[in-house]
Design an enzyme around this catalytic site. Structure first.
Site, PDB file in Angstrom:
ATOM      1  N   ASP A  92      79.285  54.659  33.486  1.00 17.83           N
ATOM      2  CA  ASP A  92      78.893  53.807  32.365  1.00 17.83           C
ATOM      3  C   ASP A  92      79.595  54.311  31.108  1.00 17.83           C
ATOM      4  OD1 ASP A  92      77.542  56.112  31.760  1.00 17.83           O
ATOM      5  OD2 ASP A  92      75.541  55.268  31.954  1.00 17.83           O
TER       6      ASP A  92
ATOM      7  N   ASP B 183      72.932  48.903  40.268  1.00 18.86           N
ATOM      8  CA  ASP B 183      72.660  50.342  40.312  1.00 18.86           C
ATOM      9  C   ASP B 183      71.267  50.544  39.750  1.00 18.86           C
ATOM     10  OD1 ASP B 183      73.480  50.055  37.343  1.00 18.86           O
ATOM     11  OD2 ASP B 183      72.664  52.081  37.494  1.00 18.86           O
TER      12      ASP B 183
ATOM     13  N   CYS C  41      62.572  50.842  59.985  1.00 21.83           N
ATOM     14  CA  CYS C  41      63.700  51.438  59.259  1.00 21.83           C
ATOM     15  C   CYS C  41      64.478  52.385  60.165  1.00 21.83           C
ATOM     16  CB  CYS C  41      63.177  52.185  58.037  1.00 21.83           C
ATOM     17  SG  CYS C  41      64.465  52.983  57.065  1.00 21.83           S
TER      18      CYS C  41
ATOM     19  N   CYS D 118      66.679  54.698  59.028  1.00 16.42           N
ATOM     20  CA  CYS D 118      67.230  55.830  58.268  1.00 16.42           C
ATOM     21  C   CYS D 118      66.903  57.142  58.971  1.00 16.42           C
ATOM     22  CB  CYS D 118      66.709  55.834  56.834  1.00 16.42           C
ATOM     23  SG  CYS D 118      65.090  56.614  56.627  1.00 16.42           S
TER      24      CYS D 118
ATOM     25  N   CYS E  80      63.140  58.130  58.709  1.00 18.43           N
ATOM     26  CA  CYS E  80      62.197  57.377  59.552  1.00 18.43           C
ATOM     27  C   CYS E  80      62.438  57.610  61.041  1.00 18.43           C
ATOM     28  CB  CYS E  80      62.285  55.886  59.226  1.00 18.43           C
ATOM     29  SG  CYS E  80      61.616  55.512  57.590  1.00 18.43           S
TER      30      CYS E  80
ATOM     31  N   HIS F 156      65.438  57.839  52.519  1.00 19.80           N
ATOM     32  CA  HIS F 156      64.804  56.582  52.925  1.00 19.80           C
ATOM     33  C   HIS F 156      64.932  55.512  51.835  1.00 19.80           C
ATOM     34  CE1 HIS F 156      61.972  53.591  54.280  1.00 19.80           C
ATOM     35  NE2 HIS F 156      61.483  53.631  53.061  1.00 19.80           N
TER      36      HIS F 156
HETATM   37 ZN   LIG Z   1      63.526  54.976  56.424  1.00 20.60          ZN
END
Ligand SMILES: [Zn+2]
Length: 378
Positions: A93, A265, A303, A305, A308, A334
């Protein structure tokens, strides 16, 4: 010589867009969510973990890196990519938002802003030229024009700030020297639709390779934010990427993709993680709650990820209670994954012309969970 930056619009459904922005450090497939690495680090997560969870673009903050460790030091270390060991695209930025929101004191004039560091009280001055010089030292792929962020509902302030933002955008455009960085102009104008239209027209006329939309999600209502985006979407050219700064809840991302936004973002996923909260498509879980003490389930059954796939809510709650740092890492992984995969899914359904069903399913499921499982949300 090849042009280092170009944007291809691959598919549109109504006003939602799927595209690809080519940069010297790789392609950014849009819509995209960029995790924020304020101090040249996405808090609690390594670059390898970021790659594994699918991050393509990350953001870093000019104001913070200018103050500490200093942009010249980053340049001496080979630039931001080498310094933080992130080989993909980076966006910085302009420092404007932090100067207006974080600096202890600041004095603004038509030439720039003088401000006091929130770290040690030292005095500094940012002008459009200085912001570009700092961002050229940092070396991100995508850099931002220096702008003034006004309170969204103050008409007189927004009129004054817009004149400055436009003059500063032109100065940034003129002074930029590096050819391996794409400079985005920023559309401002608060909640005022005529100012937003005027700003989008003016910024687009300068010929930037991409456009950012600033000054939203800073206290205005959702209806006001959507109306501002609607007018900006109609005004900006279609063949350049649009980046909405600082917006990142799942529902905001969907509502803004529906209004033509390509890039997002937000500090939300990592900030929530440090406050023990998990973000899901249907709400938030505060893992510190005693209700999770014996909960063997992952944060989100659907999920994929790393967190998880390997850890229970009970384990993460234990880490939080024991004040173990790994809790912030697991929750950040996550939370970031949730937003990145939401934008990936949005991209896919736009490409497949299935956006309408995806959006109605998302909001129906969110409403169903809110009605039937309120104890899990915070
Ligand atoms: Zn997850």
């Amino acid at each position: 010589m090849t042009i280092p930056f170009s944007f291809e619009l691959q598919a549109c459904q109504d006003r939602a867009r799927a595209g690809v922005f080519h940069t010297p450090h790789g392609d950014v497939l849009t819509p995209v969510f960029a995790p924020v690495g304020t101090q040249a680090t996405v808090k609690a997560v390594t670059p390898t973990q970021l790659q594994e969870l699918g991050a393509s673009l990350i953001l870093s903050n000019t104001y913070h890196l200018y103050l500490r460790p200093g942009d010249e030091l980053v340049s001496d270390m080979g630039g931001l990519h080498l310094f933080m060991n992130w080989t993909g695209p980076i966006l910085t930025d302009s420092g404007g938002f932090q100067v207006f929101s974080l600096a202890d004191t600041r004095t603004i004039d038509d030439d720039g802003v003088t401000f006091k560091s929130h770290i040690d009280g030292s005095m500094h001055r940012f002008t459009p030229e200085k912001s570009i010089a700092v961002q050229e030292n940092l070396g991100a792929d995508i850099i931002m024009a220096f702008d003034e962020c006004a309170p969204p509902t103050d008409r007189a302030y927004n009129e004054r700030a817009l004149a400055r933002t436009h003059a500063w955008a032109e100065r940034c455009f003129r002074v930029k020297a590096r050819t391996d960085q794409a400079l985005f102009g920023i559309v401002q104008g608060g909640i005022f639709l005529d100012l937003r239209k005027n700003s989008a027209e003016y910024i687009a006329s300068l010929g930037f390779p991409g456009h950012a939309i600033g000054g939203l999600s800073v206290g205005e209502t959702k209806a006001e934010m959507h109306a501002a985006l609607d007018i900006v979407d109609l005004t900006l050219p279609n063949d350049k990427p649009r980046y909405l700064m600082g917006v990142g809840t799942p529902e905001d991302i969907i509502n803004c993709v529906l209004r033509g936004v390509d890039m997002f973002d937000c500090v939300l996923p990592t900030r929530l993680a440090r406050h023990h909260a998990a973000l899901t498509r249907t709400g938030r879980l505060n893992l510190i709650n005693a209700t999770y003490t014996h909960d063997i389930h992952p944060i989100d059954e659907g999920c994929f990820c790393y967190t998880c796939q390997h850890f229970s809510r009970a384990y993460i709650r234990h880490l939080i209670m024991a004040k173990e740092m790994l809790s912030a890492t697991l929750l950040s992984i996550h939370n970031i994954y949730t937003l990145i995969h939401l934008t990936d899914d949005l991209r896919q359904v736009i490409l497949d012309n299935k956006l309408d069903g995806f959006v109605s399913n998302f909001f129906e499921e969110k409403a169903r969970v809110a009605n039937t499982d309120q104890s899990k949300t915070i």
